[in-house]
Design a protein around this motif. Structure first.
Motif, short mmCIF file in Angstrom:
data_model
loop_
_atom_site.label_atom_id
_atom_site.label_comp_id
_atom_site.label_asym_id
_atom_site.label_seq_id
_atom_site.Cartn_x
_atom_site.Cartn_y
_atom_site.Cartn_z
N LEU A 1 0.74 -1.14 -0.13
CA LEU A 1 -0.01 -0.12 0.00
C LEU A 1 0.71 1.39 0.00
O LEU A 1 0.92 2.09 -0.98
N PRO A 2 2.05 1.34 0.87
CA PRO A 2 2.68 2.72 0.78
C PRO A 2 3.53 2.86 -0.45
O PRO A 2 3.49 3.79 -1.05
N ARG A 3 3.84 1.74 -1.16
CA ARG A 3 4.58 1.85 -2.23
C ARG A 3 3.61 2.26 -3.55
O ARG A 3 3.96 3.07 -4.17
N THR A 4 2.38 1.85 -3.56
CA THR A 4 1.50 2.04 -4.45
C THR A 4 1.08 3.63 -4.33
O THR A 4 0.82 4.23 -5.31
N LEU A 5 0.74 4.18 -3.27
CA LEU A 5 0.41 5.49 -2.93
C LEU A 5 1.63 6.49 -3.50
O LEU A 5 1.28 7.42 -4.05
N LEU A 6 2.73 6.08 -2.78
CA LEU A 6 3.95 6.69 -3.45
C LEU A 6 4.11 6.94 -4.84
O LEU A 6 4.59 7.97 -5.62
N CYS A 7 3.88 5.74 -5.78
CA CYS A 7 3.97 5.63 -7.07
C CYS A 7 2.72 6.61 -7.66
O CYS A 7 3.29 7.41 -8.71
N THR B 1 7.70 5.05 2.50
CA THR B 1 7.11 5.04 4.08
C THR B 1 6.23 6.22 3.99
O THR B 1 6.11 6.97 2.99
N TRP B 2 5.32 6.26 5.36
CA TRP B 2 4.41 7.18 5.29
C TRP B 2 4.91 8.52 5.34
O TRP B 2 3.93 9.38 5.01
N GLU B 3 6.05 8.52 5.99
CA GLU B 3 6.67 10.30 6.13
C GLU B 3 6.72 10.60 4.43
O GLU B 3 6.59 11.70 4.14
N LYS B 4 7.47 9.76 3.86
CA LYS B 4 7.47 10.26 2.32
C LYS B 4 6.47 10.50 1.68
O LYS B 4 6.37 11.45 0.92
N ILE B 5 5.42 9.67 1.88
CA ILE B 5 3.99 9.71 1.14
C ILE B 5 3.50 11.19 1.53
O ILE B 5 2.98 12.04 0.84
N SER B 6 3.63 11.53 3.01
CA SER B 6 2.91 12.57 3.26
C SER B 6 3.75 13.79 2.80
O SER B 6 3.05 14.84 2.43
N LEU B 7 4.99 13.86 2.61
CA LEU B 7 5.66 14.94 2.05
C LEU B 7 5.29 15.15 0.62
O LEU B 7 5.14 16.30 0.27
N ALA B 8 5.40 14.15 -0.11
CA ALA B 8 5.06 14.11 -1.48
C ALA B 8 3.59 14.44 -1.93
O ALA B 8 3.12 15.28 -2.79
#
Length: 314
Positions: free
Chosen positions: A32-38, A171-178
């Motif tokens: 899930l985190p990887r897909t969201l970051l994608c 990571t969820w932190e990277k997802i939040s920043l992006a």
């Protein structure tokens, strides 16, 4: 790992005790985190490419082609090597502040330099922009190579994996920043959509329509550098998304930036996710860096555009 669609859906939506313990872990903490970051990274790269093509009024403009991604990569690499001790002690600070700031500075300086070199009293020269991008990419590559040479084993491993472009470290932190960056960019770029439409007519025509062209350019260059810097910091350099997607968007809905920007964001998110899926399965159980997959797709498309534009460039 083979997990059925139904089990994945159950793991995402419920806390069922019927599933094996590893399934919710794999689905919720890895996939899930990887897909969201994608999705988010693809959307940012796509809208940055769309804005850059509108700003320079040329279909060949893209952060990777004109060296912006290379400059951001060099900035991020400097942060990784020079602040490796800080990254060991405070990894979240490193990932969410230090690397993004250095990547942004590298991308911003590169964008300004390319713009200054390519702009003159008769407008923007695409030939000079492309040549400047080649030169800057070469310099950035030399800088990254030097950093690889002086780095210790751990730095070298971090730098090598990061420089190939990968979303495995989501990571969820990277997802939040992006995600925050994407929301800010969509809001601010949407406010400039009409000005970008006017700019397509030419700089002098846009000025006659009341557009502060130079201020608009500075704002868009700064915002594009922010977007590229954040994507480089969270996923490494990933090229050609910003080149291919704006063309697909214009083919589908036309050149109006009021609709082109959100459509490009959606298409970029989908293409990045598809590329990451290919990267994960094409050489399974190993994994290709997603930057290799996007390059395989984007490089032929870029050659096709060069073939179309060769009469204008030469």
């Amino acid at each position: 790992m083979s997990i059925s669609f139904s089990d994945s859906l159950i793991a995402l939506t419920t806390r069922s005790n019927e599933l094996a313990p590893h399934i919710p872990l794999v689905v919720n903490d890895i996939r899930l985190p990887r897909t969201l970051l994608c999705l988010v990274v693809g959307a940012i790269l796509a809208i940055c490419g769309t804005v850059m093509q509108g700003l320079f009024r040329n279909p060949l403009a893209e952060p990777g082609i004109i060296g912006v991604s290379a400059g951001a990569s060099l900035g991020g690499a400097i942060a990784i090597v020079c602040f490796s001790t800080l990254g060991t002690q405070f990894p979240e600070l490193m990932n969410l502040a230090v690397v993004p700031v250095f990547a942004f500075l590298g991308g911003a300086l590169t964008t300004v330099l390319v713009y200054k070199l390519g702009s003159g009293k008769f407008g923007t020269s695409v030939t000079i922009m492309l040549l400047a991008g080649v030169a800057i990419s070469a310099l950035a590559g030399a800088g990254i190579g030097f950093l690889n040479f002086v780095a210790d084993d751990q730095m070298l491993r971090d730098l090598s994996l990061w420089s190939m472009g990968s979303l495995a470290g989501a990571t969820w932190e990277k997802i939040s920043l992006a995600t925050l960056t994407l929301l800010v960019l969509i809001i601010l770029f949407s406010k400039k959509a009409m000005a970008l439409n006017a700019l397509l007519l030419g700089e002098s025509e846009a000025m006659h329509l009341g557009i502060a062209v130079q201020r608009l350019k500075r704002q868009l260059i700064l915002l594009t550098a922010v977007g590229v810097g954040v994507t480089v910091s969270v996923s490494g350099p990933i090229g050609f998304i910003g080149l291919v997607i704006p063309h697909l968007g214009r083919m589908l809905i036309g050149p109006d930036h009021r609709t082109l920007l959100p459509v490009s964001a959606l298409l970029g998110a989908l293409l990045m996710t598809a590329a990451d899926m290919i990267a994960r399965v094409v050489v399974a159980p190993a994994e290709l860096p997603v930057g290799i997959v996007t390059a395989i797709v984007g490089a032929p498309f870029f050659l096709y555009l060069l073939f179309q534009q060769k009469g204008k460039i030469l």
